[in-house]
Design a protein around this motif. Sequence first.
Motif, PDB file in Angstrom:
ATOM      1  N   ARG A 123       0.773  -1.100   0.064  1.00  0.00           N
ATOM      2  CA  ARG A 123      -0.217   0.048  -0.275  1.00  0.00           C
ATOM      3  C   ARG A 123       0.987   1.142   0.091  1.00  0.00           C
ATOM      4  N   ASP A 124       2.160   1.123   0.112  1.00  0.00           N
ATOM      5  CA  ASP A 124       2.900   2.175   0.099  1.00  0.00           C
ATOM      6  C   ASP A 124       3.655   2.502  -1.084  1.00  0.00           C
ATOM      7  N   PRO A 125       2.947   3.511  -2.006  1.00  0.00           N
ATOM      8  CA  PRO A 125       3.783   3.769  -3.317  1.00  0.00           C
ATOM      9  C   PRO A 125       4.936   4.153  -3.471  1.00  0.00           C
ATOM     10  N   GLU A 126       5.453   4.938  -2.632  1.00  0.00           N
ATOM     11  CA  GLU A 126       6.852   5.445  -2.568  1.00  0.00           C
ATOM     12  C   GLU A 126       7.741   4.328  -2.798  1.00  0.00           C
ATOM     13  N   SER A 127       7.466   3.377  -1.738  1.00  0.00           N
ATOM     14  CA  SER A 127       8.825   2.346  -1.805  1.00  0.00           C
ATOM     15  C   SER A 127       8.193   0.909  -2.307  1.00  0.00           C
ATOM     16  N   ARG A 128       6.881   0.857  -2.813  1.00  0.00           N
ATOM     17  CA  ARG A 128       6.650  -0.504  -3.315  1.00  0.00           C
ATOM     18  C   ARG A 128       5.858  -0.338  -4.686  1.00  0.00           C
ATOM     19  N   TRP A 129       5.848   1.123  -5.244  1.00  0.00           N
ATOM     20  CA  TRP A 129       5.365   1.050  -6.547  1.00  0.00           C
ATOM     21  C   TRP A 129       5.591   0.038  -7.633  1.00  0.00           C
ATOM     22  N   SER A 130       6.764  -0.352  -7.596  1.00  0.00           N
ATOM     23  CA  SER A 130       7.266  -1.100  -8.734  1.00  0.00           C
ATOM     24  C   SER A 130       7.190  -2.401  -8.604  1.00  0.00           C
ATOM     25  N   TYR A 131       6.361  -3.054  -7.660  1.00  0.00           N
ATOM     26  CA  TYR A 131       6.016  -4.514  -7.710  1.00  0.00           C
ATOM     27  C   TYR A 131       5.332  -4.828  -8.826  1.00  0.00           C
ATOM     28  N   THR A 132       4.594  -3.857  -9.522  1.00  0.00           N
ATOM     29  CA  THR A 132       3.791  -4.203 -10.730  1.00  0.00           C
ATOM     30  C   THR A 132       4.754  -4.403 -11.876  1.00  0.00           C
ATOM     31  N   VAL A 133       5.985  -3.888 -12.179  1.00  0.00           N
ATOM     32  CA  VAL A 133       6.970  -4.071 -13.072  1.00  0.00           C
ATOM     33  C   VAL A 133       7.267  -5.370 -12.966  1.00  0.00           C
ATOM     34  N   PHE A 134       7.494  -6.082 -11.627  1.00  0.00           N
ATOM     35  CA  PHE A 134       7.854  -7.470 -11.616  1.00  0.00           C
ATOM     36  C   PHE A 134       6.660  -8.332 -12.111  1.00  0.00           C
ATOM     37  N   LEU A 135       5.499  -8.037 -11.777  1.00  0.00           N
ATOM     38  CA  LEU A 135       4.267  -8.770 -12.216  1.00  0.00           C
ATOM     39  C   LEU A 135       4.110  -8.849 -13.794  1.00  0.00           C
ATOM     40  N   GLN A 136       4.590  -7.522 -14.490  1.00  0.00           N
ATOM     41  CA  GLN A 136       4.656  -7.724 -15.829  1.00  0.00           C
ATOM     42  C   GLN A 136       5.691  -8.543 -16.236  1.00  0.00           C
ATOM     43  N   TYR A 172      -1.578 -11.995  -6.548  1.00  0.00           N
ATOM     44  CA  TYR A 172      -1.627 -10.653  -6.427  1.00  0.00           C
ATOM     45  C   TYR A 172      -2.644  -9.923  -7.003  1.00  0.00           C
ATOM     46  N   ALA A 173      -3.138 -10.319  -8.214  1.00  0.00           N
ATOM     47  CA  ALA A 173      -4.112  -9.574  -8.897  1.00  0.00           C
ATOM     48  C   ALA A 173      -5.272  -9.749  -8.007  1.00  0.00           C
ATOM     49  N   GLY A 174      -5.728 -10.754  -7.402  1.00  0.00           N
ATOM     50  CA  GLY A 174      -6.772 -10.748  -6.407  1.00  0.00           C
ATOM     51  C   GLY A 174      -6.783  -9.754  -5.616  1.00  0.00           C
ATOM     52  N   TRP A 175      -5.642  -9.534  -4.732  1.00  0.00           N
ATOM     53  CA  TRP A 175      -5.371  -8.588  -3.893  1.00  0.00           C
ATOM     54  C   TRP A 175      -5.352  -7.260  -4.345  1.00  0.00           C
ATOM     55  N   MET A 176      -4.927  -6.925  -5.582  1.00  0.00           N
ATOM     56  CA  MET A 176      -5.027  -5.636  -6.390  1.00  0.00           C
ATOM     57  C   MET A 176      -6.501  -5.231  -6.481  1.00  0.00           C
ATOM     58  N   ALA A 177      -7.217  -6.195  -6.843  1.00  0.00           N
ATOM     59  CA  ALA A 177      -8.740  -5.892  -7.365  1.00  0.00           C
ATOM     60  C   ALA A 177      -9.405  -5.295  -6.097  1.00  0.00           C
ATOM     61  N   ALA A 178      -9.015  -5.880  -4.859  1.00  0.00           N
ATOM     62  CA  ALA A 178      -9.592  -5.477  -3.680  1.00  0.00           C
ATOM     63  C   ALA A 178      -9.063  -4.225  -3.119  1.00  0.00           C
ATOM     64  N   HIS A 179      -7.689  -3.854  -3.323  1.00  0.00           N
ATOM     65  CA  HIS A 179      -7.303  -2.900  -2.650  1.00  0.00           C
ATOM     66  C   HIS A 179      -6.389  -1.800  -3.286  1.00  0.00           C
ATOM     67  N   GLU A 180      -6.217  -1.942  -4.612  1.00  0.00           N
ATOM     68  CA  GLU A 180      -5.202  -1.173  -5.419  1.00  0.00           C
ATOM     69  C   GLU A 180      -5.900  -0.020  -5.775  1.00  0.00           C
ATOM     70  N   THR A 181      -5.493   1.253  -5.741  1.00  0.00           N
ATOM     71  CA  THR A 181      -6.133   2.576  -6.098  1.00  0.00           C
ATOM     72  C   THR A 181      -5.150   3.363  -6.984  1.00  0.00           C
ATOM     73  N   PRO A 182      -5.588   4.311  -7.454  1.00  0.00           N
ATOM     74  CA  PRO A 182      -4.546   5.091  -8.352  1.00  0.00           C
ATOM     75  C   PRO A 182      -3.620   5.781  -7.391  1.00  0.00           C
ATOM     76  N   ASN A 183      -2.347   6.006  -7.824  1.00  0.00           N
ATOM     77  CA  ASN A 183      -1.113   6.447  -7.201  1.00  0.00           C
ATOM     78  C   ASN A 183      -1.330   7.913  -6.374  1.00  0.00           C
TER      79      ASN A 183
END
Length: 881
Positions: free
Chosen positions: A696-709, A738-749
């Motif tokens: 949930r911390d965009p500053e330190s963890r935003w790039s987890y989506t780079v790994f998922l891609q 991860y996608a299941g978690w994102m669907a429930a919790h992810e919001t625009p940065n």
Amino acid sequence: MRAIPAIAVPSSARRTERSGELNKAAAQAAVITLAPVHAADGAFARCSEPITFGVSLPRGWCHAAEDLALTQAGGRVMPIQARTLDRWSDGSIRWALVDTFARTDASGTASCHLTAGNRQAPAASPRISVTTTGNRLVVDTGIARFGLRPSGPSLFDGVWLGADPIIDADRTGLEITGADGHPCDVTFEELSVVESGPLRAEIIARGNAARRGGRQLPLAVKVRLQFFAESAIVRASVGLTNPNAARHPQGFWDLGDRGSLFLKDVRFTLALRPAEKPADLRCSPDVNQPLEPMRQPLELFQESSGGPNWASPAHRNRHGVVPVCFPGYRLVFPSAYRTGSRATPIVSLERDGARFAVAVPSFWQNFPKAIAVADDRVAIELFPGQHRDVHELQGGEQKTHDFVMVFGDDRVTADPLAWARAPLVASVDGPRRAPHSSGPASASEGTVGQYEKIVRGAIDGEQCFERKREVADEYGWRHFGDLYADHEAVGHQGPERLISHYNNQYDALAGFATQYVRTGDRRWWSLMDDLAAHVVDVDLYHTDGDRPAYNHGYFWHTNHYVDAGIATHRAYSRESGLPGGGPSAEHNYTTGLMMHHFLTGSTASRDAVIELGDWVLAMDDGARTPFRWLDAGPTGLASATYSPDFHGPGRGAGNSLNALVDAHRLTDDMKYLRKAEELVGRCIHPRQDLEAIGLRDPESRWSYTVFLQALGKYLEHRSERDLVDEQYQLARESLLHYAGWMAAHETPNLDRSGRLEFPTETWAAQDIRKAAVFEYAAGHASDPMTRATFLERAAFFFDYSVMTLAAKPTHTLTRPIVLLLAYAFQRPTLDLSLVAGMSVDSRVPAGFVAYKRRVIRNMAAVGGLAALLSLVSAFAFLHPW
């Protein structure tokens, strides 16, 4: 690799459903358009211009390159040389490299058809031969013979048209002068044939230089020569590499480093055979001036770009001084002096039927450059002595200089080598250009149109990348091809413009290649080709002399909101007061280089992908560290992101995973795939506690989506290679988790702007990654409701990212445009939802412990002194291994 100009083929579980579609596609010929890379400069007829291009083919369409055939309008059978660059898992050709000789009309364009089947030979098939006698090679094109021998500075021991010799071999060759003004001896030690087909042969010569009567210079020389059947044309490139390591004291990478090599003059000289009568000289300085008679001696010197910001601080030398004196070029010959802005010269010499001509494409762009004629010798000044400073090659830096020669008549164009200023490039027409749309299936047409409009801003309008080059004067031999990072200069105040170099962040190169494949627009090709050359030469660290974490690695972009200073493309200058910026896994981009190889056949780009894959292996190898006697296990440098202790999903691991997949695709060497499996197991698991790692911390963890891609690409690669096993299932379930978690919790940065240090438009652009992750997950989801949810979320983040950017005046900045370009090649191409599932180990592995912590722990276990522990800790923190 993402958007390829072939039909996207599903995994084995879905292939039968589309067999009819594939068979229909296989029956169709590929329509190839040939057009000059610069349309305005190439609008003239061409006859038998040599052209090499890559084309992708549908699965099952062709299994043998010998079966490919080319025909031009009117049914003319074209000569062809073809070889396979890449294969589908069924053995059919995925990418083929094609050589041919093209004829065009007065517009400089032509079209032809590529078919697979029984090849019909042209009425007269040109051929080229390469023969070896001892250490001497003879290339016979049918028009000319070229003798090559690896000794001394001259590769050529003769060039003949029929029985007539053309050149004086004793006065032909590579000449180098050191910074002290003393000449150096160049010795070529090795000749190798890297391509030998009926239409094109390619020879590489490798050598070195030594001070005359003294020690060897730290300079590796590589000359590449391409010859063509029934032609006296030679394409040449001279590569100069400083294999020294930079010393980078205290983490600063400035010019003037003790690992640098300084040269005063480097020239490649061609000389006509001796005679009493001087040769007739003709010269065309630039595309706007005809080839006209001039007298020897002649000198054309390109001092600077000739643009509005020709004296830009981008060109500061090691002393912080901009050493250019005047805008553009000067042309001097007896009783004449001319000046101009931007030269792309052609020079020809002729006497008693013996003649040759030389053209230097991208001459002004790679200033300083010069071409000089005296005593019937043409000197192509690669690093000209006329420049008021010496030329500095930093440790591990290289530069490749290209030029074209023709001996005798040029049969392509009326003016010799006019075509070389704007050579033909090939694009594939029709449905193969775009295997899928520009957005998720449920995205609105308006948003897709807005996406296309923003992306096209890279080549259209006042803020296009070509115009941005002029702002910082992103020209000169070290800078040309890179992008000006204008987003770093927003809000800058000072007497000079802030200079920031992009260094291919987020793989702009792959974005350009993808758009070229999709559209056929030659402006994308130009951006791609220029950037690929820059990345291979300047952005990579060509040395074995530094630590494994750095050797053959990829330099960071300029530090955020800080001037590049005199560190140029090595990121961190002492002027900024911020040390660091050496090569890092978090900045490692290979897909664009791979695509460039597929589209052009460039072996330099292919070698760079493999070099970067090997770098991932080396940086993570504890057996290469000074503390291997304490711990020879993985260092974690290939997987760390944001901090040395985080080894979950992030851009460090994501870029490493992507590089390993690309290297495996090019080589089929399992060492890359095994390392990829290791990184996936280290960083991610389907039972992972995602709240615990702080997503949930965009500053330190935003790039987890780079790994998922990258994980999505890894899954597609394994599926296409029929490697659907437990490793595949572990990655697949992790992606869905991860996608299941994102669907429930992810919001625009930007909804969490209070947690962002710089809440800029880039955060909205980064959100498009979430759309791609949901698209990958939807392609794996077997449950229809889950799939629908993921597709809805994909459309939401795509719409949000694009429309939020469109509303911001800063959407034309380099970084947001490149992020949208990256989305086009970081999306799924396969539907893998029906791949059979299997059980996987449900135990979450213990977290990875960073190497420095393990070393300190092991040192303590063997009774090391506290002082030594402190030393090791400090060394590990300041100096990655």
